[in-house]
Design a protein around this motif. Structure first.
Motif, PDB file in Angstrom:
ATOM      1  N   GLU A   1       0.799  -1.212  -0.187  1.00 17.80           N
ATOM      2  CA  GLU A   1      -0.112  -0.020   0.175  1.00 17.80           C
ATOM      3  C   GLU A   1       0.708   1.197   0.080  1.00 17.80           C
ATOM      4  OE1 GLU A   1      -2.951  -0.326   3.171  1.00 17.80           O
ATOM      5  OE2 GLU A   1      -3.961  -1.633   2.193  1.00 17.80           O
ATOM      6  N   PHE A   2       2.071   1.147   0.546  1.00 16.67           N
ATOM      7  CA  PHE A   2       2.946   2.274   0.720  1.00 16.67           C
ATOM      8  C   PHE A   2       4.319   1.972   0.070  1.00 16.67           C
ATOM      9  CE2 PHE A   2      -0.291   2.475   3.916  1.00 16.67           C
ATOM     10  CZ  PHE A   2      -0.932   3.777   3.778  1.00 16.67           C
ATOM     11  N   PRO A   3       4.530   2.020  -1.031  1.00 15.62           N
ATOM     12  CA  PRO A   3       5.743   1.926  -1.738  1.00 15.62           C
ATOM     13  C   PRO A   3       7.138   2.589  -1.023  1.00 15.62           C
ATOM     14  CG  PRO A   3       4.136   2.333  -3.528  1.00 15.62           C
ATOM     15  CD  PRO A   3       3.627   2.615  -2.206  1.00 15.62           C
ATOM     16  N   GLU A   4       6.664   3.907  -0.483  1.00 15.23           N
ATOM     17  CA  GLU A   4       7.558   4.723   0.180  1.00 15.23           C
ATOM     18  C   GLU A   4       8.122   4.049   1.610  1.00 15.23           C
ATOM     19  OE1 GLU A   4       4.209   7.405  -1.082  1.00 15.23           O
ATOM     20  OE2 GLU A   4       4.417   5.579  -0.074  1.00 15.23           O
ATOM     21  N   LEU A   5       7.517   3.200   1.916  1.00 15.04           N
ATOM     22  CA  LEU A   5       7.743   2.676   3.197  1.00 15.04           C
ATOM     23  C   LEU A   5       8.366   0.953   3.126  1.00 15.04           C
ATOM     24  CD1 LEU A   5       4.607   3.714   5.426  1.00 15.04           C
ATOM     25  CD2 LEU A   5       6.797   4.634   5.452  1.00 15.04           C
ATOM     26  N   LYS A   6       8.318   0.668   1.868  1.00 12.76           N
ATOM     27  CA  LYS A   6       8.966  -0.670   1.446  1.00 12.76           C
ATOM     28  C   LYS A   6      10.214  -0.959   2.305  1.00 12.76           C
ATOM     29  CE  LYS A   6       9.772  -3.759  -2.148  1.00 12.76           C
ATOM     30  NZ  LYS A   6       8.733  -4.963  -1.847  1.00 12.76           N
ATOM     31  N   GLY A   7      10.443  -1.897   3.042  1.00 10.78           N
ATOM     32  CA  GLY A   7      11.682  -2.294   3.666  1.00 10.78           C
ATOM     33  C   GLY A   7      11.746  -1.692   5.265  1.00 10.78           C
ATOM     34  N   TYR A   8      10.748  -0.786   5.280  1.00 11.37           N
ATOM     35  CA  TYR A   8      10.640  -0.246   6.776  1.00 11.37           C
ATOM     36  C   TYR A   8       9.928  -1.371   7.787  1.00 11.37           C
ATOM     37  CZ  TYR A   8      12.205   4.242   5.360  1.00 11.37           C
ATOM     38  OH  TYR A   8      12.801   5.502   5.344  1.00 11.37           O
ATOM     39  N   LYS A   9      10.558  -1.485   8.896  1.00 10.72           N
ATOM     40  CA  LYS A   9       9.969  -2.610   9.862  1.00 10.72           C
ATOM     41  C   LYS A   9       8.852  -1.611  10.747  1.00 10.72           C
ATOM     42  CE  LYS A   9      11.180  -5.238  13.936  1.00 10.72           C
ATOM     43  NZ  LYS A   9      12.319  -5.471  14.813  1.00 10.72           N
ATOM     44  N   PRO A  10       7.675  -2.363  10.905  1.00  7.56           N
ATOM     45  CA  PRO A  10       6.312  -1.619  11.706  1.00  7.56           C
ATOM     46  C   PRO A  10       6.735  -1.629  13.210  1.00  7.56           C
ATOM     47  CG  PRO A  10       5.664  -3.422  10.786  1.00  7.56           C
ATOM     48  CD  PRO A  10       7.270  -3.359  10.234  1.00  7.56           C
ATOM     49  N   GLU A  11       6.806  -0.666  13.805  1.00  8.22           N
ATOM     50  CA  GLU A  11       6.958  -0.635  15.116  1.00  8.22           C
ATOM     51  C   GLU A  11       5.832   0.053  15.771  1.00  8.22           C
ATOM     52  OE1 GLU A  11       9.294   2.242  18.239  1.00  8.22           O
ATOM     53  OE2 GLU A  11      10.831   0.880  16.951  1.00  8.22           O
ATOM     54  N   ILE A  12       4.989  -0.684  16.678  1.00  4.91           N
ATOM     55  CA  ILE A  12       3.648  -0.409  17.343  1.00  4.91           C
ATOM     56  C   ILE A  12       3.919   0.776  18.250  1.00  4.91           C
ATOM     57  CG2 ILE A  12       1.707  -1.007  18.554  1.00  4.91           C
ATOM     58  CD1 ILE A  12       1.605  -3.648  16.898  1.00  4.91           C
ATOM     59  N   ALA A  13       3.555   1.912  18.106  1.00  9.44           N
ATOM     60  CA  ALA A  13       3.730   3.114  19.045  1.00  9.44           C
ATOM     61  C   ALA A  13       2.669   3.449  19.845  1.00  9.44           C
ATOM     62  CB  ALA A  13       4.572   4.296  18.244  1.00  9.44           C
ATOM     63  N   GLY A  14       1.467   3.167  19.543  1.00  9.75           N
ATOM     64  CA  GLY A  14       0.300   3.640  20.402  1.00  9.75           C
ATOM     65  C   GLY A  14      -0.990   3.169  20.055  1.00  9.75           C
ATOM     66  N   PHE A  15      -1.752   3.315  20.729  1.00  6.30           N
ATOM     67  CA  PHE A  15      -3.459   2.865  20.539  1.00  6.30           C
ATOM     68  C   PHE A  15      -4.365   4.024  21.023  1.00  6.30           C
ATOM     69  CE2 PHE A  15      -7.425   0.737  20.341  1.00  6.30           C
ATOM     70  CZ  PHE A  15      -7.380  -0.443  19.631  1.00  6.30           C
ATOM     71  N   ILE A  16      -4.936   4.695  20.058  1.00  4.77           N
ATOM     72  CA  ILE A  16      -5.801   5.794  20.539  1.00  4.77           C
ATOM     73  C   ILE A  16      -7.199   5.227  20.394  1.00  4.77           C
ATOM     74  CG2 ILE A  16      -6.506   8.306  20.123  1.00  4.77           C
ATOM     75  CD1 ILE A  16      -3.426   7.223  20.615  1.00  4.77           C
ATOM     76  N   TRP A  17      -8.127   5.260  21.640  1.00  2.00           N
ATOM     77  CA  TRP A  17      -9.330   4.780  21.643  1.00  2.00           C
ATOM     78  C   TRP A  17     -10.348   5.840  21.945  1.00  2.00           C
ATOM     79  CZ3 TRP A  17     -12.471   0.868  20.855  1.00  2.00           C
ATOM     80  CH2 TRP A  17     -13.698   0.746  21.605  1.00  2.00           C
ATOM     81  N   HIS A  18     -11.389   6.158  20.914  1.00  4.93           N
ATOM     82  CA  HIS A  18     -12.115   7.330  21.188  1.00  4.93           C
ATOM     83  C   HIS A  18     -13.403   6.985  21.047  1.00  4.93           C
ATOM     84  CE1 HIS A  18     -13.408  11.302  21.779  1.00  4.93           C
ATOM     85  NE2 HIS A  18     -13.395  11.798  20.576  1.00  4.93           N
ATOM     86  N   GLN A  19     -14.354   6.644  21.863  1.00  9.45           N
ATOM     87  CA  GLN A  19     -15.618   5.806  21.755  1.00  9.45           C
ATOM     88  C   GLN A  19     -16.256   5.968  22.976  1.00  9.45           C
ATOM     89  OE1 GLN A  19     -16.447   2.948  23.535  1.00  9.45           O
ATOM     90  NE2 GLN A  19     -18.261   2.314  22.289  1.00  9.45           N
ATOM     91  N   GLY A  20     -17.925   5.709  22.963  1.00  8.38           N
ATOM     92  CA  GLY A  20     -18.620   5.572  24.195  1.00  8.38           C
ATOM     93  C   GLY A  20     -19.925   5.900  24.211  1.00  8.38           C
ATOM     94  N   PHE A  21     -20.369   6.820  23.177  1.00  9.56           N
ATOM     95  CA  PHE A  21     -21.521   7.532  22.803  1.00  9.56           C
ATOM     96  C   PHE A  21     -22.933   6.323  22.872  1.00  9.56           C
ATOM     97  CE2 PHE A  21     -25.441   9.167  20.471  1.00  9.56           C
ATOM     98  CZ  PHE A  21     -25.298  10.311  21.060  1.00  9.56           C
ATOM     99  N   ASN A  22     -22.533   5.268  22.152  1.00  4.62           N
ATOM    100  CA  ASN A  22     -23.581   4.233  22.054  1.00  4.62           C
ATOM    101  C   ASN A  22     -23.797   3.521  23.518  1.00  4.62           C
ATOM    102  OD1 ASN A  22     -23.382   4.664  19.207  1.00  4.62           O
ATOM    103  ND2 ASN A  22     -25.083   2.854  19.352  1.00  4.62           N
ATOM    104  N   ASP A  23     -22.589   3.460  24.458  1.00  5.95           N
ATOM    105  CA  ASP A  23     -22.909   2.692  25.400  1.00  5.95           C
ATOM    106  C   ASP A  23     -23.549   3.533  26.367  1.00  5.95           C
ATOM    107  OD1 ASP A  23     -20.896   0.212  25.567  1.00  5.95           O
ATOM    108  OD2 ASP A  23     -19.864   1.837  24.793  1.00  5.95           O
TER     109      ASP A  23
END
Length: 353
Positions: free
Chosen positions: A195-217
């Motif tokens: 999907e991203f030829p510019e990132l070919k060969g780069y190793k993904p490093e998970i840096a964070g998870f952002i959770w924004h939810q709640g209205f239906n609860d």
């Protein structure tokens, strides 16, 4: 040049040659997951940032959002939105990754710009969001399966509309969008090169998870005010489960406050969200981010006045700051942008710890 000098030079060249594959393998792209419901999907009009360009909260970063008269397209931050209504979308970060056509924004816009300015390595945002989804049912994590009483209550409710509904169908509802989140996340991590030829060969490093939810609860009856403690527990399970399923045990996790209606609507549910971050095991690795402060009170006043259906002048005033209902943050581009920036600040602080 002496024989000794030649020998040292040859040794250095040999070491550099041996190290170069390792150095190449160390190219990293920082990956952030942005997950939730319509709160995360985004209905913001970026033109509202033009309206507020002199606002003290916008002015310091406004110039960096523009490229001449248009919106900047970053060359260091990319985004993929596999769950986007109408079809998946990916590319460099700019406007257009919300869900209100033609070109709206969600928190990813402010988040991506803030992270991009603060980070030297390339950044990839994986945005996964669906409108109208609860944690009580749709995002229910595997560690918190529904009770028999919950299953029976939902079966009874659904059979009133569709008598042939089965218990298995009810069970499948619980956690369906949790499973879809993990599926999309893993697929996008595996598809970075394609999907991203510019990132070919780069190793993904998970840096964070952002959770924004709640209205239906809050509004759909799966939780009552006296049961918000369940949300606190389920969200804790959600954090543990996504860290496990994404093989990222130390992943920083940001909880964005549900803030539809602004500060006057802050109450027990928001306390339940914050309570998850207050748990001892989450100190220093989970953050709760208040966002009610960013709710556009000017847009709210115009909405309550009915400006959106008033005179041409009132409609123009409304269009300059809002374009939706309060449950979608009035479609305020200012609100969505500032929330994203706040989420970025929070995750960067967690990383520093």
């Amino acid at each position: 040049m002496s024989i000794r000098s030649l020998s040292v030079s040859a040794l250095l060249l040999t070491l550099l040659a041996a190290a170069s594959p390792a150095l190449a393998a160390e190219k990293v792209v920082k990956v952030y997951f942005l997950v939730g419901q319509s709160n995360m999907e985004g209905k913001g009009n970026p033109a509202h940032l033009d309206t507020y360009r002199e606002d003290p909260a916008i002015k310091p970063t406004y110039a960096g959002l523009k490229d001449g008269d248009g919106w900047k397209v970053r060359d260091d931050v990319w985004i993929t939105y596999p769950s986007k209504a109408g079809g998946a979308k990916h590319g460099p970060l700019t406007i257009g990754y919300g869900t209100k056509e033609p070109e709206s924004i969600g928190p990813e816009f402010g988040f991506g710009h803030a992270i991009g300015e603060a980070t030297e390595t390339p950044v990839l945002l994986i945005k996964i969001a669906w409108g109208g989804k609860s944690l009580a049912v749709d995002f229910r994590p595997p560690s918190a399966p529904p009770t028999d009483a919950e299953l029976a209550a939902m079966l009874e409710r659904l059979q009133k509309k569709a008598p042939n509904t089965t218990l298995e169908e009810v069970k499948d509802r619980y956690g369906f969008y949790y499973r879809e989140t993990i599926r999309h996340a893993k697929e996008e991590l595996a598809n970075i090169d394609a999907e991203f030829p510019e990132l070919k060969g780069y190793k993904p490093e998970i840096a964070g998870f952002i959770w924004h939810q709640g209205f239906n609860d809050v509004i759909n009856g799966d939780l009552k005010a006296e049961q918000y403690a369940s949300y606190t527990r389920w969200l804790a399970d959600f954090i543990r489960d996504v860290r496990k399923d994404l093989s990222a045990p130390d992943m920083p996790f940001v909880i964005g406050e549900l803030s539809t209606g602004g500060i006057p609507n802050r109450g027990d549910f928001q306390k339940a969200q914050a309570a998850t971050a207050d748990m001892k095991e989450f100190q220093g690795n989970v953050a709760f981010v208040p966002t009610a402060e960013y709710y556009d009170t000017v847009a709210q006043a115009l909405f309550e006045k009915g400006a959106w259906k008033g005179t041409d002048e009132e409609k123009a005033q409304w269009a300059a700051v809002g374009n939706d209902r309060p449950y979608h943050y009035l479609g305020s581009g200012k609100t969505y942008y500032l929330k994203g920036v706040a989420f970025a600040d929070a995750v960067l602080k967690l990383q520093s710890k």
